[in-house]
Design a protein around this motif. Structure first.
Motif, PDB file in Angstrom:
ATOM      1  N   LYS A  50      51.832  43.431  12.910  1.00 13.73           N
ATOM      2  CA  LYS A  50      51.567  42.156  12.241  1.00 13.73           C
ATOM      3  C   LYS A  50      51.706  40.968  13.185  1.00 13.73           C
ATOM      4  N   VAL A  51      52.605  41.093  14.164  1.00 14.52           N
ATOM      5  CA  VAL A  51      52.768  40.019  15.142  1.00 14.52           C
ATOM      6  C   VAL A  51      51.480  39.851  15.946  1.00 14.52           C
ATOM      7  N   LYS A  52      50.947  40.953  16.446  1.00 16.82           N
ATOM      8  CA  LYS A  52      49.696  40.915  17.220  1.00 16.82           C
ATOM      9  C   LYS A  52      48.548  40.366  16.373  1.00 16.82           C
ATOM     10  N   GLU A  53      48.492  40.802  15.145  1.00 18.65           N
ATOM     11  CA  GLU A  53      47.417  40.367  14.251  1.00 18.65           C
ATOM     12  C   GLU A  53      47.525  38.859  13.979  1.00 18.65           C
ATOM     13  N   PHE A  54      48.732  38.381  13.779  1.00 14.50           N
ATOM     14  CA  PHE A  54      48.952  36.954  13.541  1.00 14.50           C
ATOM     15  C   PHE A  54      48.566  36.137  14.774  1.00 14.50           C
ATOM     16  N   GLU A  55      48.961  36.600  15.946  1.00 16.64           N
ATOM     17  CA  GLU A  55      48.593  35.913  17.189  1.00 16.64           C
ATOM     18  C   GLU A  55      47.080  35.856  17.355  1.00 16.64           C
ATOM     19  N   TYR A  56      46.405  36.960  17.037  1.00 19.44           N
ATOM     20  CA  TYR A  56      44.943  37.000  17.136  1.00 19.44           C
ATOM     21  C   TYR A  56      44.302  35.975  16.196  1.00 19.44           C
ATOM     22  N   LYS A  57      44.814  35.905  14.966  1.00 17.20           N
ATOM     23  CA  LYS A  57      44.257  34.975  13.985  1.00 17.20           C
ATOM     24  C   LYS A  57      44.457  33.520  14.410  1.00 17.20           C
ATOM     25  N   LEU A  58      45.604  33.220  15.024  1.00 13.01           N
ATOM     26  CA  LEU A  58      45.854  31.862  15.507  1.00 13.01           C
ATOM     27  C   LEU A  58      44.913  31.511  16.653  1.00 13.01           C
ATOM     28  N   CYS A  59      44.655  32.470  17.537  1.00 12.49           N
ATOM     29  CA  CYS A  59      43.672  32.250  18.606  1.00 12.49           C
ATOM     30  C   CYS A  59      42.285  32.010  18.012  1.00 12.49           C
ATOM     31  N   GLU A  60      41.938  32.824  17.057  1.00 12.66           N
ATOM     32  CA  GLU A  60      40.629  32.716  16.407  1.00 12.66           C
ATOM     33  C   GLU A  60      40.479  31.342  15.742  1.00 12.66           C
ATOM     34  N   TYR A  61      41.548  30.869  15.125  1.00 10.65           N
ATOM     35  CA  TYR A  61      41.486  29.591  14.398  1.00 10.65           C
ATOM     36  C   TYR A  61      41.470  28.393  15.344  1.00 10.65           C
ATOM     37  N   THR A  62      42.303  28.414  16.368  1.00 19.81           N
ATOM     38  CA  THR A  62      42.410  27.255  17.267  1.00 19.81           C
ATOM     39  C   THR A  62      41.356  27.263  18.371  1.00 19.81           C
ATOM     40  N   GLY A  63      40.898  28.459  18.744  1.00 10.74           N
ATOM     41  CA  GLY A  63      39.958  28.567  19.857  1.00 10.74           C
ATOM     42  C   GLY A  63      40.618  28.807  21.195  1.00 10.74           C
ATOM     43  N   ALA A  64      41.947  28.937  21.209  1.00  9.52           N
ATOM     44  CA  ALA A  64      42.664  29.227  22.457  1.00  9.52           C
ATOM     45  C   ALA A  64      42.508  30.712  22.818  1.00  9.52           C
ATOM     46  N   LYS A  65      42.649  31.030  24.098  1.00  9.61           N
ATOM     47  CA  LYS A  65      42.489  32.422  24.551  1.00  9.61           C
ATOM     48  C   LYS A  65      43.707  33.284  24.241  1.00  9.61           C
ATOM     49  N   TYR A  66      44.897  32.686  24.353  1.00 14.83           N
ATOM     50  CA  TYR A  66      46.127  33.473  24.218  1.00 14.83           C
ATOM     51  C   TYR A  66      47.097  32.800  23.256  1.00 14.83           C
ATOM     52  N   CYS A  67      47.911  33.629  22.602  1.00 13.31           N
ATOM     53  CA  CYS A  67      48.917  33.121  21.682  1.00 13.31           C
ATOM     54  C   CYS A  67      50.162  33.991  21.748  1.00 13.31           C
ATOM     55  N   VAL A  68      51.320  33.362  21.718  1.00 15.93           N
ATOM     56  CA  VAL A  68      52.607  34.055  21.688  1.00 15.93           C
ATOM     57  C   VAL A  68      53.379  33.546  20.473  1.00 15.93           C
ATOM     58  N   ALA A  69      53.609  34.411  19.501  1.00 17.62           N
ATOM     59  CA  ALA A  69      54.387  34.040  18.314  1.00 17.62           C
ATOM     60  C   ALA A  69      55.873  34.105  18.652  1.00 17.62           C
ATOM     61  N   VAL A  70      56.618  33.118  18.189  1.00 14.38           N
ATOM     62  CA  VAL A  70      58.058  33.042  18.495  1.00 14.38           C
ATOM     63  C   VAL A  70      58.848  32.699  17.229  1.00 14.38           C
ATOM     64  N   SER A  71      60.169  32.702  17.360  1.00 15.96           N
ATOM     65  CA  SER A  71      61.056  32.627  16.206  1.00 15.96           C
ATOM     66  C   SER A  71      61.062  31.274  15.494  1.00 15.96           C
ATOM     67  N   ASN A  72      60.721  30.192  16.176  1.00 20.73           N
ATOM     68  CA  ASN A  72      60.630  28.869  15.539  1.00 20.73           C
ATOM     69  C   ASN A  72      59.923  27.895  16.479  1.00 20.73           C
ATOM     70  N   GLY A  73      59.669  26.703  15.976  1.00 21.22           N
ATOM     71  CA  GLY A  73      58.956  25.703  16.774  1.00 21.22           C
ATOM     72  C   GLY A  73      59.737  25.226  17.979  1.00 21.22           C
ATOM     73  N   THR A  74      61.057  25.160  17.857  1.00 22.10           N
ATOM     74  CA  THR A  74      61.900  24.759  18.990  1.00 22.10           C
ATOM     75  C   THR A  74      61.840  25.801  20.097  1.00 22.10           C
ATOM     76  N   ALA A  75      61.856  27.077  19.715  1.00 28.41           N
ATOM     77  CA  ALA A  75      61.720  28.156  20.702  1.00 28.41           C
ATOM     78  C   ALA A  75      60.390  28.045  21.437  1.00 28.41           C
ATOM     79  N   ALA A  76      59.332  27.664  20.702  1.00 29.71           N
ATOM     80  CA  ALA A  76      58.017  27.491  21.328  1.00 29.71           C
ATOM     81  C   ALA A  76      58.068  26.402  22.402  1.00 29.71           C
ATOM     82  N   LEU A  77      58.687  25.278  22.075  1.00 34.27           N
ATOM     83  CA  LEU A  77      58.815  24.178  23.035  1.00 34.27           C
ATOM     84  C   LEU A  77      59.707  24.569  24.212  1.00 34.27           C
TER      85      LEU A  77
END
Length: 377
Positions: free
Chosen positions: A33-60
């Motif tokens: 599900k993590v991989k699938e979610f990352e793929y969907k976010l790439c598909e939606y935003t148009g970015a090539k790569y996506c890394v899902a993380v535990s929260n927005g602060t972790a992303a930053l």
């Protein structure tokens, strides 16, 4: 009428069913599900790569570790949640606060003045405040002219765009970050994501997300190698199952948010000039927040009294945000005296009113009616 908060998640039966299905599966943490979610976010935003993380602060945090070196100078906005500039500090770098424009976003023209004065500045962290994207044309100019790194904090702007350039596409930035906290456009409970078009950055982010640890087919079955000092910032399959079902409804959510914004705009234009929207209706804004301005210094009621009276009427307001450079921790670091007149004026006048897809028409009318009643009392 129930209490009306400034923001609220939207959970339906299909969301619950998707989570239950994952709870009954073989994977609860990092799985398909993590991989699938990352793929969907790439598909939606148009970015090539996506890394899902535990929260927005972790992303930053991971974005900062991947891009910055110790003591790097970074231009950023005082009008954001603490996590934006905190992440710069996490990497041992130095935030430099730049004033905002009329729309609440960092003033990119002032950023250019800072870059001209100090060629050692390494990066800009631009927040798409309230869901309105920063000017991508100006971002492109700064990136190309000054060869700087750019992070777009898109915590407010999933689904937003600027002249067709989608937030999170990283068209003119190195990295974009997202938050999926319950008040955001879609939720995974807590959760966040990082998008990029750089394979090198993507691989580094993957490494940092999972303890800096590598395990591949060349190793013995039990072997792994720690190659960096990383973190446990993984997002679960349970969270991503929720996110996947939420993202199916994202465009529907955005349509409702924009409809609510139009109704607010209409009410404030028709009634009087006492209350004004932060910016005129923008069909490309994702309207995470609907921010209004009131000149409290010209009224009998203070901002604090206004908040309390609205709460008595069952309406929750919020201020986004207290200027970061005025926080006690930042004062201890020597901040507070920056020349940010627009931010200071903005903080005195603004507040966020209820904005979420589940807000009913009768509730919105009640918010508008109550707002004027209290201000005119």
């Amino acid at each position: 009428m129930d209490f009306i908060p400034y923001g609220k998640q939207n959970i339906n039966k299909k969301d619950i069913k998707a989570v239950i299905k994952t709870l009954k599966s073989d994977f609860l943490t990092t799985g398909p599900k993590v991989k699938e979610f990352e793929y969907k976010l790439c598909e939606y935003t148009g970015a090539k790569y996506c890394v899902a993380v535990s929260n927005g602060t972790a992303a930053l945090h991971l974005a900062s570790l991947a891009l910055l070196d110790k003591n790097d100078k970074v231009l950023t906005t005082p009008n954001s949640f603490l996590a934006t500039s905190n992440s710069i500090l996490y990497a041992g770098a130095k935030p430099i606060f730049v004033d905002i424009g009329e729309d609440g976003n960092i003033d990119l023209d002032l950023c250019e003045k800072e870059l001209k004065k100090d060629p050692t500045i390494e990066a800009i962290y631009a927040v798409h405040f309230s869901g309105k994207s920063v000017d991508q044309k100006k971002l492109k100019k700064l990136k190309e002219k000054y060869d700087i790194k750019i992070v777009e904090d898109c915590a407010h702007s999933l689904g937003a765009s600027f002249k067709g350039i989608k937030a999170g596409s990283c068209t003119y930035s190195n990295i974009s970050t997202f938050s999926f906290h319950p008040v955001k456009h879609i939720t995974t409970g807590e959760g966040g994501a990082i998008t990029t078009n750089s394979k090198k950055l993507y691989e580094k982010l993957l490494l940092l997300r999972n303890h800096g640890m590598v395990k591949d087919s060349s190793m013995k079955p039990w072997e792994y190698e720690m190659r960096e000092l990383g973190f446990n910032y993984r997002l679960t399959d349970i969270s991503c199952a929720l996110g996947l079902n939420q993202i199916k409804r994202l465009d529907k959510f955005l349509k409702k948010r924009r409809k609510i914004a139009k109704e607010y705009d209409k009410a404030f234009k028709e009634t009087n000039t006492l209350v004004t929207a932060l910016y005129p209706f923008d069909e490309e804004s994702s309207y995470h927040l609907y921010v209004v301005k009131v000149k409290f210094d010209k009224l009998k009621i203070s901002k604090e009294e206004f908040f309390m009276k609205m709460r008595e009427k069952g309406i929750g307001l919020q201020v986004h945000y207290i200027p970061i450079n005025k926080q006690p921790f930042y004062k201890k670091l020597g901040y507070r005296k920056e020349n940010t007149p627009n931010t200071d004026k903005y903080y005195k006048e603004v507040f966020s009113i209820p904005m979420y897809p589940g807000l009913k028409n009768k509730e919105q009318k009640y918010v508008i009616k109550s707002l004027f009643e209290v201000l005119n009392d």
